[in-house]
Design a protein around this motif. Sequence first.
Motif, PDB file in Angstrom:
ATOM      1  N   ASP A   1      -6.011  14.336  12.437  1.00  0.00           N
ATOM      2  CA  ASP A   1      -7.313  13.656  12.994  1.00  0.00           C
ATOM      3  C   ASP A   1      -7.557  13.909  14.428  1.00  0.00           C
ATOM      4  O   ASP A   1      -8.852  14.196  15.023  1.00  0.00           O
ATOM      5  CB  ASP A   1      -7.594  12.127  12.665  1.00  0.00           C
TER       6      ASP A   1
ATOM      7  N   SER B   1       0.281   9.659   5.503  1.00  0.00           N
ATOM      8  CA  SER B   1      -0.868   9.413   5.558  1.00  0.00           C
ATOM      9  C   SER B   1      -1.506   8.930   6.939  1.00  0.00           C
ATOM     10  O   SER B   1      -1.012   9.684   8.122  1.00  0.00           O
ATOM     11  CB  SER B   1      -0.945   8.042   4.704  1.00  0.00           C
ATOM     12  N   GLY B   2      -2.662   8.199   7.179  1.00  0.00           N
ATOM     13  CA  GLY B   2      -3.406   8.315   8.470  1.00  0.00           C
ATOM     14  C   GLY B   2      -2.751   7.412   9.146  1.00  0.00           C
ATOM     15  O   GLY B   2      -2.674   7.595  10.353  1.00  0.00           O
ATOM     16  N   GLY B   3      -1.866   6.642   8.619  1.00  0.00           N
ATOM     17  CA  GLY B   3      -1.317   5.282   9.394  1.00  0.00           C
ATOM     18  C   GLY B   3       0.323   5.585   9.258  1.00  0.00           C
ATOM     19  O   GLY B   3       0.868   4.798  10.104  1.00  0.00           O
TER      20      GLY B   3
ATOM     21  N   HIS C   1       1.345   4.462  -2.822  1.00  0.00           N
ATOM     22  CA  HIS C   1       1.319   5.797  -2.629  1.00  0.00           C
ATOM     23  C   HIS C   1       2.343   6.672  -3.120  1.00  0.00           C
ATOM     24  O   HIS C   1       2.027   7.541  -4.055  1.00  0.00           O
ATOM     25  CB  HIS C   1       1.323   6.266  -1.096  1.00  0.00           C
TER      26      HIS C   1
ATOM     27  N   ALA D   1      -2.754  16.154   0.272  1.00  0.00           N
ATOM     28  CA  ALA D   1      -4.015  16.786  -0.274  1.00  0.00           C
ATOM     29  C   ALA D   1      -4.068  18.087   0.485  1.00  0.00           C
ATOM     30  O   ALA D   1      -4.984  18.883   0.040  1.00  0.00           O
ATOM     31  CB  ALA D   1      -5.045  15.996   0.056  1.00  0.00           C
ATOM     32  N   ASN D   2      -3.251  18.190   1.771  1.00  0.00           N
ATOM     33  CA  ASN D   2      -3.379  19.423   2.512  1.00  0.00           C
ATOM     34  C   ASN D   2      -3.061  20.620   1.707  1.00  0.00           C
ATOM     35  O   ASN D   2      -1.650  20.653   1.368  1.00  0.00           O
ATOM     36  CB  ASN D   2      -2.645  19.101   3.827  1.00  0.00           C
TER      37      ASN D   2
ATOM     38  N   GLY E   1      -2.576  10.649   1.833  1.00  0.00           N
ATOM     39  CA  GLY E   1      -3.950  11.612   2.307  1.00  0.00           C
ATOM     40  C   GLY E   1      -3.462  12.852   2.538  1.00  0.00           C
ATOM     41  O   GLY E   1      -3.917  13.826   2.327  1.00  0.00           O
ATOM     42  N   VAL E   2      -2.473  13.005   3.450  1.00  0.00           N
ATOM     43  CA  VAL E   2      -2.040  14.295   3.841  1.00  0.00           C
ATOM     44  C   VAL E   2      -1.255  15.099   2.728  1.00  0.00           C
ATOM     45  O   VAL E   2      -1.400  16.395   2.944  1.00  0.00           O
ATOM     46  CB  VAL E   2      -1.043  14.010   5.199  1.00  0.00           C
TER      47      VAL E   2
ATOM     48  N   HIS F   1       0.779  -1.287  -0.052  1.00  0.00           N
ATOM     49  CA  HIS F   1      -0.208   0.044  -0.075  1.00  0.00           C
ATOM     50  C   HIS F   1       0.931   1.227  -0.005  1.00  0.00           C
ATOM     51  O   HIS F   1       0.608   2.152  -0.446  1.00  0.00           O
ATOM     52  CB  HIS F   1      -0.738   0.041   1.156  1.00  0.00           C
TER      53      HIS F   1
ATOM     54  N   GLY G   1      -1.091  12.139   9.367  1.00  0.00           N
ATOM     55  CA  GLY G   1      -2.571  12.391   9.384  1.00  0.00           C
ATOM     56  C   GLY G   1      -3.549  12.166  10.825  1.00  0.00           C
ATOM     57  O   GLY G   1      -4.313  12.694  11.065  1.00  0.00           O
TER      58      GLY G   1
ATOM     59  N   GLY H   1      -8.744  15.700   8.937  1.00  0.00           N
ATOM     60  CA  GLY H   1      -7.602  16.398   8.385  1.00  0.00           C
ATOM     61  C   GLY H   1      -8.169  17.414   7.348  1.00  0.00           C
ATOM     62  O   GLY H   1      -7.949  18.694   7.362  1.00  0.00           O
TER      63      GLY H   1
ATOM     64  N   ASP I   1      -7.895  21.590   7.363  1.00  0.00           N
ATOM     65  CA  ASP I   1      -7.329  22.248   6.361  1.00  0.00           C
ATOM     66  C   ASP I   1      -8.145  23.291   5.721  1.00  0.00           C
ATOM     67  O   ASP I   1      -7.669  24.503   5.608  1.00  0.00           O
ATOM     68  CB  ASP I   1      -7.291  21.161   5.011  1.00  0.00           C
TER      69      ASP I   1
ATOM     70  N   THR J   1      -5.470  10.391  -1.341  1.00  0.00           N
ATOM     71  CA  THR J   1      -6.126   9.825  -0.273  1.00  0.00           C
ATOM     72  C   THR J   1      -6.121   8.383  -0.798  1.00  0.00           C
ATOM     73  O   THR J   1      -5.833   8.044  -2.148  1.00  0.00           O
ATOM     74  CB  THR J   1      -7.458  10.226  -0.038  1.00  0.00           C
ATOM     75  N   ASP J   2      -6.661   7.181  -0.195  1.00  0.00           N
ATOM     76  CA  ASP J   2      -6.415   5.827  -0.844  1.00  0.00           C
ATOM     77  C   ASP J   2      -7.337   5.661  -1.946  1.00  0.00           C
ATOM     78  O   ASP J   2      -8.611   6.122  -1.917  1.00  0.00           O
ATOM     79  CB  ASP J   2      -7.043   4.962   0.403  1.00  0.00           C
TER      80      ASP J   2
HETATM   81  O1  KG4 Z   1      -3.714   7.904   2.671  1.00  0.00           O
HETATM   82  P1  KG4 Z   1      -5.115   7.889   3.142  1.00  0.00           P
HETATM   83  O2  KG4 Z   1      -6.249   8.149   2.298  1.00  0.00           O
HETATM   84  O3  KG4 Z   1      -5.096   6.894   4.219  1.00  0.00           O
HETATM   85  C1  KG4 Z   1      -4.213   6.050   4.804  1.00  0.00           C
HETATM   86  O4  KG4 Z   1      -3.479   5.369   3.976  1.00  0.00           O
HETATM   87  O5  KG4 Z   1      -3.933   6.213   5.967  1.00  0.00           O
HETATM   88  O6  KG4 Z   1      -4.827   9.095   4.359  1.00  0.00           O
HETATM   89  C2  KG4 Z   1      -5.971   9.441   5.162  1.00  0.00           C
HETATM   90  C3  KG4 Z   1      -5.504  10.364   6.023  1.00  0.00           C
HETATM   91  C4  KG4 Z   1      -6.213  10.867   7.274  1.00  0.00           C
HETATM   92  O7  KG4 Z   1      -5.587  11.170   8.584  1.00  0.00           O
HETATM   93  C5  KG4 Z   1      -6.798  12.321   6.680  1.00  0.00           C
HETATM   94  O8  KG4 Z   1      -7.362  13.198   7.733  1.00  0.00           O
HETATM   95  C6  KG4 Z   1      -5.486  12.808   5.975  1.00  0.00           C
HETATM   96  O9  KG4 Z   1      -5.181  11.740   5.305  1.00  0.00           O
HETATM   97  N1  KG4 Z   1      -6.141  13.917   5.011  1.00  0.00           N
HETATM   98  C7  KG4 Z   1      -5.831  15.113   5.187  1.00  0.00           C
HETATM   99  C8  KG4 Z   1      -6.364  15.939   4.097  1.00  0.00           C
HETATM  100  N2  KG4 Z   1      -7.028  14.946   3.537  1.00  0.00           N
HETATM  101  C9  KG4 Z   1      -6.815  13.732   4.062  1.00  0.00           C
HETATM  102  N3  KG4 Z   1      -5.115  15.739   6.150  1.00  0.00           N
HETATM  103  C10 KG4 Z   1      -4.776  17.108   6.093  1.00  0.00           C
HETATM  104  N4  KG4 Z   1      -5.306  17.900   5.183  1.00  0.00           N
HETATM  105  C11 KG4 Z   1      -6.312  17.492   4.247  1.00  0.00           C
HETATM  106  N5  KG4 Z   1      -6.599  18.113   3.214  1.00  0.00           N
END
Ligand code: KG4
Length: 333
Positions: free
Chosen positions: A167, A136-138, A115, A273-274, A270-271, A111, A163, A180, A184, A301-302
Amino acid sequence: MSVIILAIESSCDDTSAAVLKDGLILSNITAGQKVHQDYGGVVPEVASRAHQINIVPTVDQALQKAGVTREDLTAIAFTRGPGLIGSLHVGVCFSKGMALALGIPMMEVHHLQAHVLAHFAEDPKPDFPFLCLTVSGGHTQIVKVSDPYTLEVLGSTIDDAAGEAFDKTGKLLGLDYPAGPLVDKLAKQGQPLYTFTEPKIEGLDFSFSGLKTSILYFLRKKLKENPDFVKENINHICCSVQDRIVSILLNKLKKAVLETGIKEVAIAGGVSANSGLRKAFTITGKQLGWRTYIPDFQYCTDNAGMIAVAGYFKYLKKDFAGHEVVATPRITD
Ligand code: KG4
Ligand code: ZN
Protein backbone atom coordinates in the motif's frame (compact mmCIF):
# COMPACT_ATOMS: atom_id res chain seq x y z
CA MET A 1 -30.18 -30.86 14.73
CA SER A 2 -28.28 -28.51 12.43
CA VAL A 3 -25.93 -25.86 13.78
CA ILE A 4 -26.45 -22.53 11.98
CA ILE A 5 -24.00 -19.72 12.75
CA LEU A 6 -24.19 -16.07 11.75
CA ALA A 7 -20.74 -14.46 11.69
CA ILE A 8 -19.83 -10.77 11.72
CA GLU A 9 -16.49 -9.19 10.72
CA SER A 10 -15.90 -5.46 11.21
CA SER A 11 -12.27 -5.10 12.28
CA CYS A 12 -11.14 -2.60 9.64
CA ASP A 13 -12.96 -1.17 6.62
CA ASP A 14 -15.02 -4.13 5.42
CA THR A 15 -18.44 -4.90 6.91
CA SER A 16 -19.01 -8.59 6.37
CA ALA A 17 -21.63 -11.16 7.36
CA ALA A 18 -21.69 -14.89 6.68
CA VAL A 19 -23.90 -17.87 7.46
CA LEU A 20 -22.46 -21.33 8.10
CA LYS A 21 -24.50 -24.52 8.46
CA ASP A 22 -22.84 -27.62 9.94
CA GLY A 23 -19.38 -26.46 8.83
CA LEU A 24 -20.41 -25.33 5.33
CA ILE A 25 -20.54 -21.66 4.31
CA LEU A 26 -23.94 -20.80 2.82
CA SER A 27 -23.29 -17.09 2.30
CA ASN A 28 -20.39 -14.64 2.69
CA ILE A 29 -21.35 -11.02 1.95
CA THR A 30 -18.96 -8.08 2.23
CA ALA A 31 -19.69 -4.37 1.92
CA GLY A 32 -16.43 -2.53 1.22
CA GLN A 33 -15.88 1.15 2.00
CA LYS A 34 -14.68 3.11 -1.03
CA VAL A 35 -14.94 6.32 1.01
CA HIS A 36 -11.35 5.89 2.31
CA GLN A 37 -9.80 6.18 -1.16
CA ASP A 38 -10.03 9.98 -1.01
CA TYR A 39 -7.82 9.95 2.11
CA GLY A 40 -5.18 7.47 0.91
CA GLY A 41 -5.84 5.14 3.88
CA VAL A 42 -8.50 4.01 6.33
CA VAL A 43 -9.92 6.84 8.47
CA PRO A 44 -11.06 5.10 11.68
CA GLU A 45 -14.03 7.36 12.47
CA VAL A 46 -15.28 7.23 8.90
CA ALA A 47 -14.94 3.43 9.01
CA SER A 48 -17.06 3.03 12.17
CA ARG A 49 -19.76 5.26 10.74
CA ALA A 50 -19.82 3.24 7.50
CA HIS A 51 -20.03 -0.02 9.52
CA GLN A 52 -23.12 1.34 11.29
CA ILE A 53 -24.73 2.11 7.96
CA ASN A 54 -23.76 -1.21 6.36
CA ILE A 55 -24.21 -3.76 9.10
CA VAL A 56 -27.99 -4.32 9.06
CA PRO A 57 -28.35 -4.59 5.26
CA THR A 58 -25.23 -6.81 5.05
CA VAL A 59 -26.58 -9.21 7.69
CA ASP A 60 -30.02 -9.25 6.04
CA GLN A 61 -28.42 -10.07 2.69
CA ALA A 62 -26.31 -12.87 4.19
CA LEU A 63 -29.37 -14.43 5.87
CA GLN A 64 -31.43 -14.09 2.72
CA LYS A 65 -28.79 -15.64 0.48
CA ALA A 66 -28.41 -18.54 2.92
CA GLY A 67 -32.17 -19.00 3.01
CA VAL A 68 -32.34 -18.83 6.81
CA THR A 69 -34.22 -16.54 9.19
CA ARG A 70 -32.95 -14.96 12.41
CA GLU A 71 -35.01 -17.48 14.37
CA ASP A 72 -33.13 -20.37 12.68
CA LEU A 73 -29.78 -19.23 14.13
CA THR A 74 -28.02 -21.42 16.70
CA ALA A 75 -25.20 -18.98 17.61
CA ILE A 76 -23.40 -15.78 16.58
CA ALA A 77 -19.66 -15.43 16.00
CA PHE A 78 -17.92 -12.07 15.79
CA THR A 79 -14.43 -10.56 15.57
CA ARG A 80 -13.26 -9.38 19.00
CA GLY A 81 -9.92 -8.07 17.69
CA PRO A 82 -7.29 -7.12 16.78
CA GLY A 83 -8.40 -4.16 14.69
CA LEU A 84 -9.68 -0.61 14.87
CA ILE A 85 -11.56 -0.10 18.12
CA GLY A 86 -14.41 1.96 16.65
CA SER A 87 -14.91 -0.57 13.86
CA LEU A 88 -14.78 -3.57 16.20
CA HIS A 89 -17.31 -1.94 18.57
CA VAL A 90 -19.95 -1.91 15.85
CA GLY A 91 -19.67 -5.65 15.16
CA VAL A 92 -19.33 -6.63 18.82
CA CYS A 93 -22.31 -4.52 19.98
CA PHE A 94 -24.46 -5.67 17.08
CA SER A 95 -23.65 -9.34 17.78
CA LYS A 96 -24.28 -9.00 21.51
CA GLY A 97 -27.61 -7.28 20.91
CA MET A 98 -28.73 -9.92 18.43
CA ALA A 99 -27.58 -12.85 20.58
CA LEU A 100 -29.37 -11.40 23.62
CA ALA A 101 -32.55 -10.76 21.66
CA LEU A 102 -32.57 -14.29 20.22
CA GLY A 103 -31.37 -15.95 23.44
CA ILE A 104 -28.50 -17.78 21.69
CA PRO A 105 -24.77 -18.14 22.55
CA MET A 106 -21.90 -16.11 21.08
CA MET A 107 -18.31 -16.97 20.14
CA GLU A 108 -15.62 -14.28 20.06
CA VAL A 109 -13.00 -14.76 17.34
CA HIS A 110 -9.37 -13.64 16.95
CA HIS A 111 -9.17 -12.00 13.51
CA LEU A 112 -5.72 -13.37 12.62
CA GLN A 113 -6.55 -16.89 13.73
CA ALA A 114 -9.64 -16.68 11.55
CA HIS A 115 -7.49 -15.80 8.51
CA VAL A 116 -5.59 -19.07 9.14
CA LEU A 117 -8.69 -21.16 9.86
CA ALA A 118 -10.28 -19.90 6.62
CA HIS A 119 -8.50 -22.93 5.12
CA PHE A 120 -11.24 -25.07 6.65
CA ALA A 121 -13.98 -23.35 4.68
CA GLU A 122 -13.34 -25.55 1.66
CA ASP A 123 -11.48 -28.64 0.47
CA PRO A 124 -8.63 -29.48 0.35
CA LYS A 125 -8.03 -28.78 4.03
CA PRO A 126 -4.50 -28.89 5.50
CA ASP A 127 -3.54 -31.69 7.91
CA PHE A 128 -2.25 -30.81 11.37
CA PRO A 129 0.33 -29.64 12.15
CA PHE A 130 0.74 -27.08 9.36
CA LEU A 131 2.52 -23.76 8.90
CA CYS A 132 0.64 -20.68 7.75
CA LEU A 133 2.09 -17.45 6.41
CA THR A 134 -0.52 -14.84 7.34
CA VAL A 135 -0.02 -11.67 5.32
CA SER A 136 -2.48 -8.80 5.65
CA GLY A 137 -2.64 -5.03 5.79
CA GLY A 138 -1.84 -4.97 9.50
CA HIS A 139 0.09 -8.20 10.15
CA THR A 140 2.72 -10.54 8.80
CA GLN A 141 3.22 -13.77 10.69
CA ILE A 142 4.38 -17.35 10.34
CA VAL A 143 2.10 -19.48 12.50
CA LYS A 144 2.40 -23.12 13.52
CA VAL A 145 -1.07 -24.65 13.74
CA SER A 146 -1.12 -27.83 15.85
CA ASP A 147 -4.93 -28.06 15.93
CA PRO A 148 -7.77 -25.53 15.43
CA TYR A 149 -7.29 -24.26 18.98
CA THR A 150 -3.48 -24.22 19.19
CA LEU A 151 -1.84 -21.56 17.03
CA GLU A 152 1.71 -20.51 17.83
CA VAL A 153 3.31 -17.43 16.23
CA LEU A 154 6.87 -18.41 15.18
CA GLY A 155 7.79 -15.07 13.63
CA SER A 156 6.22 -11.72 12.78
CA THR A 157 7.06 -8.32 11.38
CA ILE A 158 9.05 -5.94 13.54
CA ASP A 159 7.70 -2.89 11.67
CA ASP A 160 5.42 -2.67 8.61
CA ALA A 161 3.19 -5.51 7.42
CA ALA A 162 3.52 -6.97 3.91
CA GLY A 163 0.20 -5.39 2.88
CA GLU A 164 1.42 -2.05 4.18
CA ALA A 165 4.54 -2.43 2.02
CA PHE A 166 2.29 -2.86 -1.03
CA ASP A 167 0.00 0.00 0.00
CA LYS A 168 2.82 2.45 0.84
CA THR A 169 4.66 1.67 -2.39
CA GLY A 170 1.44 2.28 -4.26
CA LYS A 171 1.01 5.60 -2.51
CA LEU A 172 4.53 6.64 -3.58
CA LEU A 173 3.53 5.74 -7.14
CA GLY A 174 0.31 7.76 -6.92
CA LEU A 175 -2.03 4.73 -6.81
CA ASP A 176 -5.34 4.70 -4.91
CA TYR A 177 -5.72 2.98 -1.52
CA PRO A 178 -5.56 0.03 -1.04
CA ALA A 179 -2.81 -0.22 -3.63
CA GLY A 180 -2.00 -3.94 -3.21
CA PRO A 181 -4.42 -5.21 -5.89
CA LEU A 182 -3.34 -2.41 -8.28
CA VAL A 183 0.37 -3.14 -7.83
CA ASP A 184 -0.47 -6.80 -8.52
CA LYS A 185 -2.32 -5.88 -11.74
CA LEU A 186 0.43 -3.55 -13.04
CA ALA A 187 3.18 -6.02 -12.09
CA LYS A 188 1.68 -8.56 -14.49
CA GLN A 189 2.62 -6.27 -17.40
CA GLY A 190 6.16 -5.54 -16.17
CA GLN A 191 9.56 -7.15 -15.65
CA PRO A 192 11.61 -7.22 -12.41
CA LEU A 193 14.16 -4.74 -13.81
CA TYR A 194 15.08 -3.04 -10.53
CA THR A 195 16.65 -4.67 -7.51
CA PHE A 196 15.80 -3.72 -3.94
CA THR A 197 17.86 -5.19 -1.14
CA GLU A 198 16.53 -7.90 1.13
CA PRO A 199 16.63 -6.92 4.83
CA LYS A 200 18.75 -9.10 7.11
CA ILE A 201 16.51 -9.90 10.05
CA GLU A 202 17.19 -12.58 12.65
CA GLY A 203 15.13 -15.75 12.93
CA LEU A 204 11.67 -15.91 11.46
CA ASP A 205 10.82 -12.23 11.89
CA PHE A 206 10.22 -9.83 9.01
CA SER A 207 10.93 -6.17 8.29
CA PHE A 208 9.47 -4.07 5.49
CA SER A 209 10.18 -0.47 6.50
CA GLY A 210 13.67 -0.49 4.95
CA LEU A 211 12.22 -1.60 1.64
CA LYS A 212 9.82 1.32 1.63
CA THR A 213 12.70 3.74 2.29
CA SER A 214 14.88 2.23 -0.43
CA ILE A 215 11.99 2.52 -2.92
CA LEU A 216 11.53 6.16 -1.90
CA TYR A 217 15.24 6.98 -2.48
CA PHE A 218 15.27 5.01 -5.72
CA LEU A 219 12.27 6.96 -7.05
CA ARG A 220 13.72 10.32 -5.97
CA LYS A 221 16.94 9.59 -7.82
CA LYS A 222 15.21 8.33 -10.96
CA LEU A 223 12.71 11.21 -11.02
CA LYS A 224 15.57 13.71 -10.87
CA GLU A 225 17.04 12.13 -14.02
CA ASN A 226 13.66 11.76 -15.73
CA PRO A 227 10.48 13.43 -14.36
CA ASP A 228 8.37 10.89 -16.29
CA PHE A 229 10.20 7.88 -14.83
CA VAL A 230 7.22 6.62 -12.81
CA LYS A 231 4.76 7.18 -15.63
CA GLU A 232 6.96 5.38 -18.14
CA ASN A 233 8.03 2.49 -15.90
CA ILE A 234 5.23 1.91 -13.41
CA ASN A 235 4.71 -1.71 -14.54
CA HIS A 236 8.39 -2.56 -14.07
CA ILE A 237 8.55 -0.77 -10.71
CA CYS A 238 5.47 -2.66 -9.46
CA CYS A 239 6.86 -5.97 -10.72
CA SER A 240 10.25 -5.36 -9.06
CA VAL A 241 8.72 -4.36 -5.71
CA GLN A 242 6.28 -7.27 -5.74
CA ASP A 243 9.09 -9.70 -6.57
CA ARG A 244 11.10 -8.47 -3.61
CA ILE A 245 8.17 -8.60 -1.16
CA VAL A 246 7.39 -12.14 -2.34
CA SER A 247 11.01 -13.30 -1.99
CA ILE A 248 11.27 -11.83 1.52
CA LEU A 249 8.12 -13.76 2.50
CA LEU A 250 9.09 -17.04 0.87
CA ASN A 251 12.68 -17.05 2.14
CA LYS A 252 11.40 -16.88 5.73
CA LEU A 253 8.79 -19.51 5.03
CA LYS A 254 11.49 -21.84 3.65
CA LYS A 255 13.47 -21.25 6.83
CA ALA A 256 10.41 -22.07 8.98
CA VAL A 257 9.88 -25.34 7.08
CA LEU A 258 13.54 -26.29 7.57
CA GLU A 259 13.43 -25.47 11.29
CA THR A 260 10.15 -27.24 12.05
CA GLY A 261 10.28 -30.07 9.50
CA ILE A 262 6.63 -29.32 8.71
CA LYS A 263 5.94 -29.53 4.96
CA GLU A 264 2.23 -28.88 5.14
CA VAL A 265 2.22 -25.14 4.28
CA ALA A 266 -0.50 -22.52 3.75
CA ILE A 267 -0.82 -18.82 3.03
CA ALA A 268 -3.63 -16.56 4.26
CA GLY A 269 -4.73 -12.92 4.60
CA GLY A 270 -5.31 -10.14 2.07
CA VAL A 271 -1.85 -10.38 0.49
CA SER A 272 -2.41 -14.09 -0.21
CA ALA A 273 -4.65 -12.82 -3.03
CA ASN A 274 -1.49 -11.56 -4.76
CA SER A 275 -0.91 -13.43 -8.01
CA GLY A 276 2.90 -13.21 -7.74
CA LEU A 277 2.86 -14.71 -4.24
CA ARG A 278 0.38 -17.43 -5.18
CA LYS A 279 2.48 -18.46 -8.18
CA ALA A 280 5.87 -18.34 -6.44
CA PHE A 281 4.48 -20.16 -3.39
CA THR A 282 3.12 -22.98 -5.56
CA ILE A 283 6.40 -23.31 -7.50
CA THR A 284 8.50 -23.26 -4.30
CA GLY A 285 6.23 -25.90 -2.77
CA LYS A 286 6.60 -28.17 -5.79
CA GLN A 287 10.39 -27.77 -5.79
CA LEU A 288 10.75 -28.49 -2.09
CA GLY A 289 8.14 -31.22 -1.72
CA TRP A 290 5.63 -29.21 0.35
CA ARG A 291 1.90 -29.68 0.25
CA THR A 292 0.65 -26.13 -0.38
CA TYR A 293 -2.72 -24.56 0.43
CA ILE A 294 -3.97 -21.28 -1.05
CA PRO A 295 -7.37 -19.88 -0.04
CA ASP A 296 -10.08 -19.05 -2.54
CA PHE A 297 -10.08 -15.28 -3.24
CA GLN A 298 -13.23 -14.67 -1.17
CA TYR A 299 -11.41 -16.01 1.92
CA CYS A 300 -8.16 -13.99 1.45
CA THR A 301 -9.17 -10.41 2.23
CA ASP A 302 -11.30 -9.66 5.29
CA ASN A 303 -14.52 -11.67 5.25
CA ALA A 304 -17.01 -13.08 7.74
CA GLY A 305 -16.79 -16.59 6.24
CA MET A 306 -13.48 -17.09 8.05
CA ILE A 307 -15.04 -15.79 11.29
CA ALA A 308 -17.85 -18.32 10.85
CA VAL A 309 -15.35 -21.19 10.46
CA ALA A 310 -13.32 -20.12 13.51
CA GLY A 311 -16.56 -19.59 15.45
CA TYR A 312 -17.80 -23.06 14.51
CA PHE A 313 -14.65 -24.63 15.99
CA LYS A 314 -15.37 -22.75 19.23
CA TYR A 315 -19.03 -23.79 19.11
CA LEU A 316 -17.99 -27.45 18.92
CA LYS A 317 -16.03 -26.96 22.15
CA LYS A 318 -18.84 -24.93 23.72
CA ASP A 319 -16.31 -22.12 24.12
CA PHE A 320 -18.85 -19.30 24.44
CA ALA A 321 -18.27 -15.61 25.20
CA GLY A 322 -19.94 -13.96 28.18
CA HIS A 323 -21.96 -10.79 27.75
CA GLU A 324 -19.14 -8.81 29.36
CA VAL A 325 -16.91 -9.44 26.30
CA VAL A 326 -15.54 -6.24 24.73
CA ALA A 327 -13.80 -5.31 21.50
CA THR A 328 -10.03 -5.63 21.90
CA PRO A 329 -7.92 -3.59 19.45
CA ARG A 330 -4.65 -5.30 20.46
CA ILE A 331 -4.50 -8.92 21.51
CA THR A 332 -1.19 -10.09 22.92
CA ASP A 333 -2.05 -13.71 23.79
O1 KG4 B 1 -6.60 -9.26 5.28
P1 KG4 B 1 -6.95 -7.92 4.78
O2 KG4 B 1 -8.20 -7.78 3.91
O3 KG4 B 1 -7.13 -6.89 5.95
C1 KG4 B 1 -6.35 -6.88 7.09
O4 KG4 B 1 -6.63 -7.69 7.99
O5 KG4 B 1 -5.42 -6.06 7.09
O6 KG4 B 1 -5.68 -7.37 3.98
C2 KG4 B 1 -5.70 -6.16 3.32
C3 KG4 B 1 -4.35 -5.96 2.65
C4 KG4 B 1 -4.15 -4.58 2.05
O7 KG4 B 1 -2.88 -4.10 2.44
C5 KG4 B 1 -4.23 -4.83 0.55
O8 KG4 B 1 -3.48 -3.93 -0.22
C6 KG4 B 1 -3.65 -6.23 0.47
O9 KG4 B 1 -4.20 -6.90 1.57
N1 KG4 B 1 -4.02 -6.91 -0.77
C7 KG4 B 1 -3.13 -7.23 -1.73
C8 KG4 B 1 -3.87 -7.84 -2.78
N2 KG4 B 1 -5.18 -7.88 -2.41
C9 KG4 B 1 -5.25 -7.31 -1.17
N3 KG4 B 1 -1.80 -7.05 -1.80
C10 KG4 B 1 -1.17 -7.46 -2.91
N4 KG4 B 1 -1.80 -8.04 -3.95
C11 KG4 B 1 -3.13 -8.26 -3.93
N5 KG4 B 1 -3.74 -8.84 -4.96
ZN1 ZN C 1 -7.55 -9.29 7.97
